[in-house]
Design an enzyme around this catalytic site. Sequence first.
Site, PDB file in Angstrom:
ATOM      1  N   GLU A 169       0.815  -1.214   0.000  1.00  0.00           N
ATOM      2  CA  GLU A 169       0.000   0.000   0.000  1.00  0.00           C
ATOM      3  C   GLU A 169       0.851   1.268   0.000  1.00  0.00           C
ATOM      4  OE1 GLU A 169      -3.646  -0.249   2.575  1.00  0.00           O
ATOM      5  OE2 GLU A 169      -2.602  -2.020   3.315  1.00  0.00           O
ATOM      6  N   SER A 184      -6.569  -2.332   1.964  1.00  0.00           N
ATOM      7  CA  SER A 184      -6.932  -1.693   0.696  1.00  0.00           C
ATOM      8  C   SER A 184      -7.476  -2.690  -0.331  1.00  0.00           C
ATOM      9  CB  SER A 184      -5.746  -0.934   0.093  1.00  0.00           C
ATOM     10  OG  SER A 184      -5.455   0.212   0.847  1.00  0.00           O
ATOM     11  N   TYR A 236      -9.655   3.758  -5.095  1.00  0.00           N
ATOM     12  CA  TYR A 236      -8.634   4.758  -5.395  1.00  0.00           C
ATOM     13  C   TYR A 236      -8.566   5.224  -6.848  1.00  0.00           C
ATOM     14  CZ  TYR A 236      -7.027   3.108  -0.859  1.00  0.00           C
ATOM     15  OH  TYR A 236      -6.960   2.759   0.456  1.00  0.00           O
ATOM     16  N   ARG A 265     -11.423   2.952  11.553  1.00  0.00           N
ATOM     17  CA  ARG A 265     -12.619   2.729  10.746  1.00  0.00           C
ATOM     18  C   ARG A 265     -13.009   1.272  10.847  1.00  0.00           C
ATOM     19  NH1 ARG A 265     -10.930   3.137   5.280  1.00  0.00           N
ATOM     20  NH2 ARG A 265     -11.815   1.067   5.065  1.00  0.00           N
ATOM     21  N   ASP A 281     -15.436  -1.595   8.947  1.00  0.00           N
ATOM     22  CA  ASP A 281     -16.206  -1.882   7.738  1.00  0.00           C
ATOM     23  C   ASP A 281     -17.240  -2.967   8.007  1.00  0.00           C
ATOM     24  OD1 ASP A 281     -14.544  -0.075   6.486  1.00  0.00           O
ATOM     25  OD2 ASP A 281     -13.190  -1.610   5.711  1.00  0.00           O
ATOM     26  N   GLU A 336     -14.077  -5.872   8.995  1.00  0.00           N
ATOM     27  CA  GLU A 336     -12.751  -5.710   9.597  1.00  0.00           C
ATOM     28  C   GLU A 336     -12.611  -4.344  10.239  1.00  0.00           C
ATOM     29  OE1 GLU A 336      -9.870  -4.453   6.038  1.00  0.00           O
ATOM     30  OE2 GLU A 336     -10.871  -6.380   5.679  1.00  0.00           O
ATOM     31  N   ASN A 348      -9.910  -1.105  10.670  1.00  0.00           N
ATOM     32  CA  ASN A 348      -8.741  -0.451  10.075  1.00  0.00           C
ATOM     33  C   ASN A 348      -8.205   0.585  11.065  1.00  0.00           C
ATOM     34  OD1 ASN A 348      -8.990  -1.352   7.023  1.00  0.00           O
ATOM     35  ND2 ASN A 348     -11.028  -0.784   7.717  1.00  0.00           N
ATOM     36  N   GLY A 396      -7.080   5.294   5.131  1.00  0.00           N
ATOM     37  CA  GLY A 396      -6.576   6.243   4.145  1.00  0.00           C
ATOM     38  C   GLY A 396      -6.972   7.674   4.465  1.00  0.00           C
TER      39      GLY A 396
END
Length: 304
Positions: free
Chosen positions: A19, A148, A214, A253, A255, A268, A270, A274
């Site tokens: 990443e 990602s 992205y 974060r 998800d 998951e 994070n 990002g």
Amino acid sequence: MNPQQFGKVAVLMGGSSAEREVSLRSGQAVLNALSEQGVDAFAFDPAERNLFDLKSLHTDRAFIALHGRGGEDGTIQGALEFLGLPYTGSGVLGSALAMDKVRCKELFKARNLSTADFLVVEQGAHFDVEQIIAQFGAVMVKPAHEGSSIGMAKADTAAQLNQAINDAFRFDDTVMLEKWITGREFTVTVIAGIAQPIVEMVTPRGFYDYEAKYQANSTQYFCPADLTSDQTDYLQQLAQQAFKLVGASGWGRVDAMQDKDGQFYLLEVNTVPGMTEKSLVPMAVKANGINFNQLVINILEQTL
């Protein structure tokens, strides 16, 4: 806010994970925001400099914008602890656990937090793709320690699954096979233990993969997500529980997905999300009236 209170701030970006490119963009955005507000900040790439240079540079604290292995898995956190430098985000344990998708799932299951059924396959070990497809139907294949959506793929036939697993083994020796959930995708930002407005991601690509995150212009974002107040409360509380369970702290974060019957499933956690122009955390806090510069300062203030 007195920018001098932070001293000299190293924005850790780049690194050597898969990443790296996203991390460089996140780090540059953070660096720009800090500099615009008068903070004495500078870029530091651990892939290009010895981490011990942080001491000789008289660094006071670090803003971690490293994604993936080496930056999000507890490694850099442990090194900064050793150097005695305060840093943003989760500590060693929270970072390591959140980065490990398999152990995250096992924790969710142990605490009866809603998450999809899964299997784990190890490189070199025998696995029966026919039996897995018969058991789960469609499967989401995930390298156990990547972010990602790198190395992820959907498989709904034995041949696809075999290919997807072998592709995932290029990134990790451990691969998680998660029962495919057809439905809506959401993310919940957590800052200082408080859940922010929920973001829904809608993509024509089948799932919210690397390109949808992205590169594609076809991804749509809805914040606050179109959910009932009860659903919003439930998902935010579920995200806060998951965040705390893995030992995450500071900011991050969570998800999740919702199937066609309205059931939510954790995906998951994070711990270094990002921070690019397309990132979800800035989008979530913006719905609460917090701009990007304020967000960056709020995160850095947690190191004081």
